[in-house]
Design an enzyme around this catalytic site. Structure first.
Site, PDB file in Angstrom:
ATOM      1  CG  HIS A  92       0.236   6.120  -0.617  1.00 43.53           C
ATOM      2  ND1 HIS A  92      -0.802   6.872  -1.128  1.00 43.53           N
ATOM      3  CD2 HIS A  92      -0.234   5.563   0.538  1.00 43.53           C
ATOM      4  CE1 HIS A  92      -1.849   6.771  -0.323  1.00 43.53           C
ATOM      5  NE2 HIS A  92      -1.532   5.981   0.683  1.00 43.53           N
ATOM      6  CG  HIS A 127      -1.703   1.221   1.447  1.00 45.70           C
ATOM      7  ND1 HIS A 127      -3.014   1.328   1.024  1.00 45.70           N
ATOM      8  CD2 HIS A 127      -1.398   2.409   2.032  1.00 45.70           C
ATOM      9  CE1 HIS A 127      -3.472   2.525   1.342  1.00 45.70           C
ATOM     10  NE2 HIS A 127      -2.511   3.203   1.958  1.00 45.70           N
ATOM     11  CD  GLU A 128       1.877   3.352   3.688  1.00 48.82           C
ATOM     12  OE1 GLU A 128       2.044   4.448   3.090  1.00 48.82           O
ATOM     13  OE2 GLU A 128       0.907   3.143   4.430  1.00 48.82           O
TER      14      GLU A 128
END
Length: 294
Positions: A151, A147-148
């Site tokens: 980003h 998820h990071e």
């Protein structure tokens, strides 16, 4: 939530420092049209330069600020199996996402959280809390890391900086107009600008900056859905759903500094209302992932 509120807080502080400094130095007197009013063309250019300048400075400081706000320690050489696994997992995900290897850091906190930041997608930072490492399963941690990394790959920080620059421009522009109006109408100043102009402009800048964060928060919520989808693509939807479900079970009130509450994985409902939430509710994020499987 860490990434966004840190960015906004730093950005607002920089804007205030720049505004006060320029006022003291008398540079913003070019905004007066021969002392009789505001030169709106000059004011707009001035607002854009300061607005985007503040945003870009905040972006450039984001990694340094994040490390110092959380006390995150970068893993230069893995000292144990967990650190080695973190580094190799992020390395694999970064390669799959087409970005440079981020710095990996761990910060001491009981919260189940993680964040990514940095102005360059090839020189970013991914940090995880000790609470996340202790309370999540390995597959769930892998999904959080993905998820990071998503980003970073999506360029969210750069896009945020551009949006914040536009917002800053209008905040500065409108705050000066409000300050001018109060100075002329309320305090009846006829020549140049009195103290009321500076004081009112600064107060208006703070208030408008807070209200303008609604736009940034809306952007943040949309990017969270996209980062969830990116994680699902990298490691599988089931792992990302499991990570979000774990957050629902494990979530505790954040022990991170409030200014760092915007680009983590967990997110939480704000008492002020949904408009100021940086993350969608976990239930909505889980539902979006499940619907995407059909």
């Amino acid at each position: 939530m860490k990434r966004i509120l840190l960015f906004i807080a730093t950005n607002l502080a920089i804007l205030l420092v720049l505004s006060i400094t320029l006022r003291i130095l008398g540079i913003d007197r070019i905004l007066d049209a021969e002392g009789g009013g505001l030169n709106y063309n000059s004011l707009l250019v001035f607002a854009a330069v300061i607005g985007f300048g503040g945003s870009l400075i905040s972006l450039a400081m984001s990694k340094w600020s994040a490390k110092h706000m959380t006390g995150a320690i970068v893993i230069d050489i893995p000292s144990n199996a967990t650190e080695g696994w973190l580094v190799e997992t992020v390395r694999r995900q970064a390669k799959a996402s087409g970005i440079g290897m981020p710095e990996i850091a761990i910060y001491d906190s009981p919260d189940v959280n993680a964040f990514a930041t940095g102005m360059n997608r090839n020189e970013a930072l991914v940090a995880v809390s000790t609470g996340l490492l202790q309370k999540m399963q390995q597959d769930e941690i892998e999904a959080v890391l993905a998820h990071e990394v998503s980003h970073i790959a999506n360029g969210d920080m750069v896009t945020l900086a551009l949006i914040q620059g536009v917002v800053n421009t209008f905040v500065i522009f409108l705050s000066r107009i409000i300050g001018h109006a109060v100075d002329r109408i309320v305090f009846k100043t006829e020549e140049e600008h009195g103290p009321a102009y500076m004081i009112t402009s600064i107060i208006a800048e703070i208030m408008l900056g807070i209200l303008a964060s609604i736009i940034v928060m809306w952007f943040s919520r949309q990017r969270e859905f996209r980062a969830d989808a990116g994680s699902a693509k990298l490691v599988g939807r089931n792992k990302m759903i499991a990570a979000l479900e774990r957050l629902k079970q494990q979530y505790e009130p954040s022990h991170l500094p409030d200014k760092m509450a915007a680009f983590g994985i967990s997110g939480r409902k704000s008492q002020i209302g949904r408009l100021f939430m940086s993350h969608p509710p976990l239930e909505e994020r889980i539902a979006a992932l499940r619907e995407a499987t059909h």
